[in-house]
Design an enzyme around this catalytic site. Structure first.
Site, PDB file in Angstrom:
ATOM      1  N   HIS A 262     -71.262 -83.312  -3.925  1.00  0.00           N
ATOM      2  CA  HIS A 262     -70.895 -84.575  -3.284  1.00  0.00           C
ATOM      3  C   HIS A 262     -72.089 -85.541  -3.232  1.00  0.00           C
ATOM      4  O   HIS A 262     -72.029 -86.661  -3.738  1.00  0.00           O
ATOM      5  CB  HIS A 262     -70.382 -84.297  -1.862  1.00  0.00           C
ATOM      6  CG  HIS A 262     -70.015 -85.530  -1.095  1.00  0.00           C
ATOM      7  ND1 HIS A 262     -68.722 -86.006  -1.034  1.00  0.00           N
ATOM      8  CD2 HIS A 262     -70.756 -86.410  -0.378  1.00  0.00           C
ATOM      9  CE1 HIS A 262     -68.696 -87.110  -0.314  1.00  0.00           C
ATOM     10  NE2 HIS A 262     -69.922 -87.379   0.108  1.00  0.00           N
ATOM     11  N   GLU A 263     -73.174 -85.077  -2.643  1.00  0.00           N
ATOM     12  CA  GLU A 263     -74.344 -85.958  -2.521  1.00  0.00           C
ATOM     13  C   GLU A 263     -74.925 -86.272  -3.897  1.00  0.00           C
ATOM     14  O   GLU A 263     -75.440 -87.364  -4.133  1.00  0.00           O
ATOM     15  CB  GLU A 263     -75.404 -85.341  -1.601  1.00  0.00           C
ATOM     16  CG  GLU A 263     -74.924 -85.066  -0.162  1.00  0.00           C
ATOM     17  CD  GLU A 263     -74.401 -86.292   0.600  1.00  0.00           C
ATOM     18  OE1 GLU A 263     -74.805 -87.428   0.273  1.00  0.00           O
ATOM     19  OE2 GLU A 263     -73.568 -86.090   1.517  1.00  0.00           O
ATOM     20  N   HIS A 266     -73.202 -89.301  -5.133  1.00  0.00           N
ATOM     21  CA  HIS A 266     -73.782 -90.529  -4.568  1.00  0.00           C
ATOM     22  C   HIS A 266     -75.082 -90.874  -5.300  1.00  0.00           C
ATOM     23  O   HIS A 266     -75.352 -92.034  -5.619  1.00  0.00           O
ATOM     24  CB  HIS A 266     -74.143 -90.319  -3.092  1.00  0.00           C
ATOM     25  CG  HIS A 266     -72.984 -90.387  -2.141  1.00  0.00           C
ATOM     26  ND1 HIS A 266     -72.175 -91.481  -2.045  1.00  0.00           N
ATOM     27  CD2 HIS A 266     -72.531 -89.499  -1.208  1.00  0.00           C
ATOM     28  CE1 HIS A 266     -71.254 -91.264  -1.081  1.00  0.00           C
ATOM     29  NE2 HIS A 266     -71.453 -90.066  -0.573  1.00  0.00           N
ATOM     30  N   GLU A 292     -68.108 -93.501  -1.881  1.00  0.00           N
ATOM     31  CA  GLU A 292     -67.356 -92.265  -1.637  1.00  0.00           C
ATOM     32  C   GLU A 292     -66.471 -91.916  -2.826  1.00  0.00           C
ATOM     33  O   GLU A 292     -66.211 -90.754  -3.098  1.00  0.00           O
ATOM     34  CB  GLU A 292     -66.513 -92.397  -0.369  1.00  0.00           C
ATOM     35  CG  GLU A 292     -67.319 -92.267   0.916  1.00  0.00           C
ATOM     36  CD  GLU A 292     -68.100 -90.958   1.017  1.00  0.00           C
ATOM     37  OE1 GLU A 292     -67.532 -89.893   0.735  1.00  0.00           O
ATOM     38  OE2 GLU A 292     -69.290 -91.016   1.362  1.00  0.00           O
TER      39      GLU A 292
HETATM   40 ZN    ZN Z   1     -70.418 -89.243   1.047  1.00  0.00          ZN
END
Ligand code: ZN
Length: 499
Positions: A262-263, A266, A292
């Site tokens: 997830h990170e 980003h 997101e």
């Molecule tokens: Zn996030």
């Protein structure tokens, strides 16, 4: 153009102050000792005041006025001016002394929240939250145009144009579709074994595997670094210094695995922004929702797909044998996607995740409309959990105290998480027309997928808002139906068609 150069010099001072603030905030969440917070918060308050002063200087205003509407500006320059003017207007609505007070409060309140959470006692945090909410409301009321709802002012700040009018039908669609899909799946998925996700696993080897994942995703370590924090996040000083954090729980190895993906998503967004845009007002990802969309795309759409793991699963078994040594890839996929009502948003499965956001959205509306007092939040939270997900937290730590966002003053921010999911599904629908996504994943060619995102989304930074990007990439306005269809296809495929 002389005006432009003058303004750029002006911008540079603001950018430098902002960069220092970003670094201090990152440091507070990762390295700084607990007792430092109150004192460093003071520094953060002062730097924010300096930044406000720079932004509101007569010179900045005069230059922005001259530049606004100038025909000779490039698309990028016009976007920089527009963003900067929006920020100037935001800060102009807040008197200097109140802004400093607010910045200090925001910097210290996360510490107060963390303590309340540790002790599972909302009353320790309630007075701070009340103050935070009161100030946020006051500023929003001042910024609201005639007839504009103050909560809409905040929503627009995180996701341009996505006000209540757009979000109410979006969330009501999700509420009906997601809860009905969940009801269909529940009798079948109850039989799916996911107990191995709670086996004990060395934190050190989880750390190593998380690092392996970041490399696999193409995170550029010459332009980025990683650290640890209670609440994982990604931040950036510019596109050559992108940082993300993770946490390692010995009885929840999947948490660190999917946090890394997830990170990492980003971080890839920030590293993919063009050099000519970084360190300008459009130098970051365009919005919270689009950010997101990228992180969730990697984490859920790619990272919870069996094909993603084909080249990696052997490594996972080798590095974390105590958890996954005797678990087949297919069993792993069924477990990490298993939809089930749960208490903690950040650990929620892909299907129920947006329902957690819906709960926060409904509570925020009530807080802003004056229909709910801060002291009544724990009870309201628990009641909503029961209404939407059918389960009830036993304490505030599992309930209203779980998220850091309100402590940071981020009201109006949560909806962008659910929007991100929907943006991702719409982009994915388009991507599949251009790329054989499953094949690429199975062959370990993630870089081809990242290159697509870089070309269509990442490189542009904040020069286009999310609605414009969606239109340009997919040829269609924002359409949440793609998200609902994606979830239905994925979850019935995983759990129902094999029956
Ligand atoms: Zn996030």
């Amino acid at each position: 153009m002389k005006t432009w150069e003058q303004w750029m010099q002006n911008q540079e001072r603001q950018m430098a102050l902002q960069t220092a603030l970003t670094l201090l905030e990152y440091d507070m969440e990762t390295q700084a000792p607990e007792e430092a917070r109150k004192y460093t918060a003071r520094v953060i308050g002062i730097l924010n005041s300096m930044l406000q002063e720079e932004t509101l200087s007569e010179e900045n205003q005069r230059l922005l006025e001259k530049l606004a509407g100038k025909k000779s500006l490039t698309v990028e320059q016009a976007a920089m001016v527009r963003r900067a003017e929006k920020e100037r207007q935001r800060l102009a609505a807040i008197p200097a002394d109140e802004y400093r007070e607010y910045s200090e409060l925001a910097a210290s309140s996360t510490g107060i929240w963390a303590r309340a959470r540790r002790e599972g006692d909302f009353s320790l945090f309630a007075p701070t939250l009340e103050k935070m909410l009161e100030m946020t409301k006051r500023f929003a009321v001042r910024r609201a145009k005639k007839g504009q709802d103050p909560y809409d002012v905040l929503l627009d700040e995180y996701e341009e144009t996505f006000t209540r009018e757009a979000l109410d039908p979006f969330f009501s669609l999700l509420k009906s579709e997601l809860t009905s899909l969940l009801r269909e799946l529940t009798p079948v998925v109850q039989r799916v074994d996911d107990s191995f996700l709670h086996r004990h696993c060395s934190a050190e080897r989880q750390r190593q595997f998380a690092g392996r994942l970041a490399d696999y995703m193409g995170f550029d370590r010459k332009r980025g670094t990683t650290a640890e924090s209670e609440h994982p996040f990604t931040t950036n000083l510019h596109n050559h210094d992108v940082r993300f954090t993770n946490h390692f729980y010995e009885d929840q190895p999947a948490s660190a695995i999917f946090t890394a993906i997830h990170e990492g998503g980003h971080a890839l967004y920030e590293q993919g922004i063009r050099d000519d845009l970084t360190q300008t007002p459009v130098g970051g990802g365009t919005s919270c929702g689009m950010h997101e969309s990228q992180s969730r795309f990697y984490e859920n759409v790619l990272g919870r797909d069996e094909n993603f793991w084909k080249p990696l699963y052997g490594d996972l078994q080798d590095m974390l044998p105590e958890a996954f040594g005797d678990v087949s890839l297919h069993e792993f996929i069924l477990a990490v996607n298993k939809p089930q009502p749960s208490l903690i948003r950040t650990e929620a499965d892909e299907l129920t995740y947006s329902l957690h956001i819906l709960i926060r959205y409904e509570l925020e509306k009530q807080l802003f409309d004056g229909d709910l007092e801060v002291r009544d939040l724990p009870e309201a939270w628990n009641a909503k959990m029961e209404e939407v997900l059918g389960i009830r937290p036993e304490n505030d730590r599992e309930g209203v105290l779980q998220d850091i966002h309100w402590a940071q003053g981020s009201f109006g921010y949560f909806p962008s998480y659910a929007l991100g999911n929907a943006f991702a599904a719409q982009l994915y629908h388009q991507m599949r027309k251009a790329l054989p996504v499953e094949e690429l994943l199975a062959q370990g060619k993630l870089s081809v997928i990242t290159a697509y995102l870089r070309e269509h989304i990442h490189q542009y930074g904040g020069t286009r808002n999310s609605r414009q990007l969606l239109c340009e990439v997919t040829g269609e306005e924002f359409n949440p139906r793609y998200y609902v269809e994606y979830l239905r296809e994925k979850f019935t495929g995983l759990y129902l068609s094999r029956e």
